[in-house]
Write an enzyme that holds these catalytic residues in place. Structure first.
Site, PDB file in Angstrom:
ATOM      1  N   SER A   1      64.856  66.756  89.244  1.00  0.00           N
ATOM      2  CA  SER A   1      64.362  65.682  90.114  1.00  0.00           C
ATOM      3  C   SER A   1      63.725  66.307  91.346  1.00  0.00           C
ATOM      4  O   SER A   1      63.977  67.481  91.649  1.00  0.00           O
ATOM      5  CB  SER A   1      65.555  64.807  90.540  1.00  0.00           C
ATOM      6  OG  SER A   1      65.199  63.951  91.593  1.00  0.00           O
TER       7      SER A   1
ATOM      8  N   TYR B   1      73.792  62.500  94.112  1.00  0.00           N
ATOM      9  CA  TYR B   1      72.676  62.741  93.162  1.00  0.00           C
ATOM     10  C   TYR B   1      71.942  64.034  93.520  1.00  0.00           C
ATOM     11  O   TYR B   1      71.628  64.849  92.650  1.00  0.00           O
ATOM     12  CB  TYR B   1      71.744  61.537  93.219  1.00  0.00           C
ATOM     13  CG  TYR B   1      70.601  61.526  92.216  1.00  0.00           C
ATOM     14  CD1 TYR B   1      70.808  61.105  90.909  1.00  0.00           C
ATOM     15  CD2 TYR B   1      69.320  61.910  92.600  1.00  0.00           C
ATOM     16  CE1 TYR B   1      69.753  61.071  90.004  1.00  0.00           C
ATOM     17  CE2 TYR B   1      68.260  61.878  91.701  1.00  0.00           C
ATOM     18  CZ  TYR B   1      68.482  61.451  90.406  1.00  0.00           C
ATOM     19  OH  TYR B   1      67.442  61.415  89.503  1.00  0.00           O
TER      20      TYR B   1
HETATM   21  N1  LIG Z   1      62.987  57.348  87.073  1.00  0.00           N
HETATM   22  C1  LIG Z   1      62.690  58.272  87.975  1.00  0.00           C
HETATM   23  O1  LIG Z   1      61.887  58.063  88.882  1.00  0.00           O
HETATM   24  C2  LIG Z   1      63.350  59.628  87.912  1.00  0.00           C
HETATM   25  C3  LIG Z   1      62.923  60.600  88.823  1.00  0.00           C
HETATM   26  C4  LIG Z   1      63.502  61.873  88.766  1.00  0.00           C
HETATM   27  C5  LIG Z   1      64.464  62.149  87.815  1.00  0.00           C
HETATM   28  N2  LIG Z   1      64.869  61.180  86.937  1.00  0.00           N
HETATM   29  C6  LIG Z   1      65.881  61.551  85.956  1.00  0.00           C
HETATM   30  O2  LIG Z   1      65.405  61.257  84.664  1.00  0.00           O
HETATM   31  C7  LIG Z   1      66.510  60.951  83.802  1.00  0.00           C
HETATM   32  C8  LIG Z   1      66.258  59.617  83.109  1.00  0.00           C
HETATM   33  O3  LIG Z   1      66.077  58.627  84.116  1.00  0.00           O
HETATM   34  P1  LIG Z   1      65.576  57.150  83.794  1.00  0.00           P
HETATM   35  O4  LIG Z   1      64.838  56.699  84.974  1.00  0.00           O
HETATM   36  O5  LIG Z   1      64.962  57.091  82.451  1.00  0.00           O
HETATM   37  O6  LIG Z   1      67.005  56.391  83.777  1.00  0.00           O
HETATM   38  P2  LIG Z   1      67.447  55.055  83.014  1.00  0.00           P
HETATM   39  O7  LIG Z   1      68.606  54.522  83.814  1.00  0.00           O
HETATM   40  O8  LIG Z   1      66.288  54.149  82.768  1.00  0.00           O
HETATM   41  O9  LIG Z   1      67.980  55.593  81.594  1.00  0.00           O
HETATM   42  C9  LIG Z   1      69.095  56.453  81.523  1.00  0.00           C
HETATM   43  C10 LIG Z   1      69.718  56.343  80.143  1.00  0.00           C
HETATM   44  O10 LIG Z   1      70.853  57.243  80.125  1.00  0.00           O
HETATM   45  C11 LIG Z   1      71.935  56.588  79.491  1.00  0.00           C
HETATM   46  N3  LIG Z   1      73.207  57.151  79.972  1.00  0.00           N
HETATM   47  C12 LIG Z   1      73.768  56.988  81.188  1.00  0.00           C
HETATM   48  N4  LIG Z   1      74.967  57.593  81.233  1.00  0.00           N
HETATM   49  C13 LIG Z   1      75.156  58.157  80.011  1.00  0.00           C
HETATM   50  C14 LIG Z   1      76.224  58.904  79.432  1.00  0.00           C
HETATM   51  N5  LIG Z   1      77.344  59.169  80.140  1.00  0.00           N
HETATM   52  N6  LIG Z   1      76.100  59.341  78.159  1.00  0.00           N
HETATM   53  C15 LIG Z   1      74.974  59.066  77.439  1.00  0.00           C
HETATM   54  N7  LIG Z   1      73.947  58.332  77.937  1.00  0.00           N
HETATM   55  C16 LIG Z   1      74.046  57.883  79.205  1.00  0.00           C
HETATM   56  C17 LIG Z   1      71.796  55.117  79.891  1.00  0.00           C
HETATM   57  O11 LIG Z   1      72.510  54.266  78.991  1.00  0.00           O
HETATM   58  C18 LIG Z   1      70.277  54.937  79.836  1.00  0.00           C
HETATM   59  O12 LIG Z   1      69.849  54.512  78.556  1.00  0.00           O
HETATM   60  C19 LIG Z   1      67.747  60.972  84.693  1.00  0.00           C
HETATM   61  O13 LIG Z   1      68.385  62.231  84.607  1.00  0.00           O
HETATM   62  C20 LIG Z   1      67.178  60.775  86.072  1.00  0.00           C
HETATM   63  O14 LIG Z   1      68.013  61.298  87.064  1.00  0.00           O
HETATM   64  C21 LIG Z   1      64.328  59.930  86.972  1.00  0.00           C
END
Ligand SMILES: NC(=O)c1ccc[n+]([C@@H]2O[C@H](COP(=O)([O-])OP(=O)(O)OC[C@H]3O[C@@H](n4cnc5c(N)ncnc54)[C@H](O)[C@@H]3O)[C@@H](O)[C@H]2O)c1
Length: 270
Positions: free
Chosen positions: A161, A174
């Site tokens: 991130s 986080y």
């Molecule tokens: N969206 C952004 O802007 C952004 C930016 C930087 C980093 N990220 C990172 O990208 C990754 C995905 O983010 P996203 O925005 O798609 O999130 P999201 O919340 O849309 O999806 C996350 C998925 O992970 C699953 N999950 C959560 N806990 C879990 C567990 N214990 N075991 C298995 N599955 C689990 C959830 O059910 C969900 O389907 C994350 O690591 C997040 O920190 C996202």
């Protein structure tokens, strides 16, 4: 192996970035970035195993990608629970690819937020975010890497991130987890680089997903992100596919321990 004329064909871009014959596992792929990366790797030719802890969400995601003609399957487990990880990986193993679920490409993507001012943050919120965003990558990778080391090749991609580098109020748990994930990426790179397993990270900027819904509906945040990002807009999850396919491919065989930031330039700007 030094470049030779015979190796020319395998360096043509179509071959270099093809994932045909590779099996990938993506955690937290029931929605958002993980689901989009599953689509991207599948379109590049990989057979993709989608993981999530929510069975109904995972079933829907798998059905959708199958309708698109991709070779995908689902595997439910909680990335924080080593017992269910082991059961999940064992269910994937087959034939010569018994160990570690026969996974050639692992994307540690599952992640959560639990925001609170640091002085008020509960121990539970601290620990939950560390468990899902950091410890999970250690647990799942440990389960998968044995097979990669046995076969003498593998690619691991950790979804980091901007908060691996910079922070803001209410997300100390986080930022600590994502900062740790950046260093875990380098530690894995150093540990296994000599056995042809490369580990790299992708650091997405602000992307529109369910995780960031809470920010995108807030006009102040919406404006702030657009003003702060040189591209002048939020990113879309599909814009992470290029970096993921590259890092998963033979094109990245000599790339190890790097974090590719895909953020429309935000981190470069003051
Ligand atoms: N969206 C952004 O802007 C952004 C930016 C930087 C980093 N990220 C990172 O990208 C990754 C995905 O983010 P996203 O925005 O798609 O999130 P999201 O919340 O849309 O999806 C996350 C998925 O992970 C699953 N999950 C959560 N806990 C879990 C567990 N214990 N075991 C298995 N599955 C689990 C959830 O059910 C969900 O389907 C994350 O690591 C997040 O920190 C996202």
């Amino acid at each position: 192996m030094p470049f030779s004329e015979g190796a020319f064909e395998s360096t043509m871009p179509a071959a270099l970035f093809s994932l045909r014959g590779r099996r990938a596992l993506i955690t937290g792929a029931g929605q958002g970035i993980g689901l989009m990366l599953a689509r991207g790797l599948g379109m590049a030719g990989a057979e993709v195993v989608l993981n999530d802890k929510e069975p109904a969400r995972l079933d829907q995601a798998v059905a959708m990608l199958r309708r698109e003609g991709l070779a995908v399957e689902g595997c439910v487990f909680d990335v924080t629970d080593e017992k269910t990880i082991a059961i999940g990986l064992a269910s994937l193993g087959r034939g010569e690819f018994e160990v570690g679920g026969g996974i050639d490409i692992l994307i540690n993507n599952a992640g959560i937020h639990q925001r609170a001012p640091l002085e008020l943050m509960s121990t539970a919120a601290w620990q939950a975010v560390l468990d899902v965003n950091l410890t999970s990558a250690f647990l799942v990778t440990r389960g998968v890497v044995a097979g990669m080391l046995q076969r003498g090749s593998g690619k691991i991609i950790n979804i980091c991130s901007l908060n691996s580098e910079i922070s803001r109020p209410t997300i100390a748990n986080y930022a600590a987890a994502k900062g740790g994930l950046k260093m875990l990426t380098r530690a894995m790179a150093v540990e296994w680089g000599g056995r042809n397993v490369q580990t790299n990270g992708i650091a997405p900027g602000y992307m529109r997903t369910e995780m960031t819904d809470v920010l995108t509906v807030d006009p102040v945040w919406e404006r702030l992100i657009c003003a702060r990002t040189p591209a002048g807009r939020w990113g879309e999850p599909r814009e992470l596919i290029g970096a993921a396919v590259f890092l998963a491919s033979r094109g990245a065989d000599f790339v190890n321990g790097q974090i590719i930031t895909v953020d429309g330039g935000l981190l470069a700007a003051l």
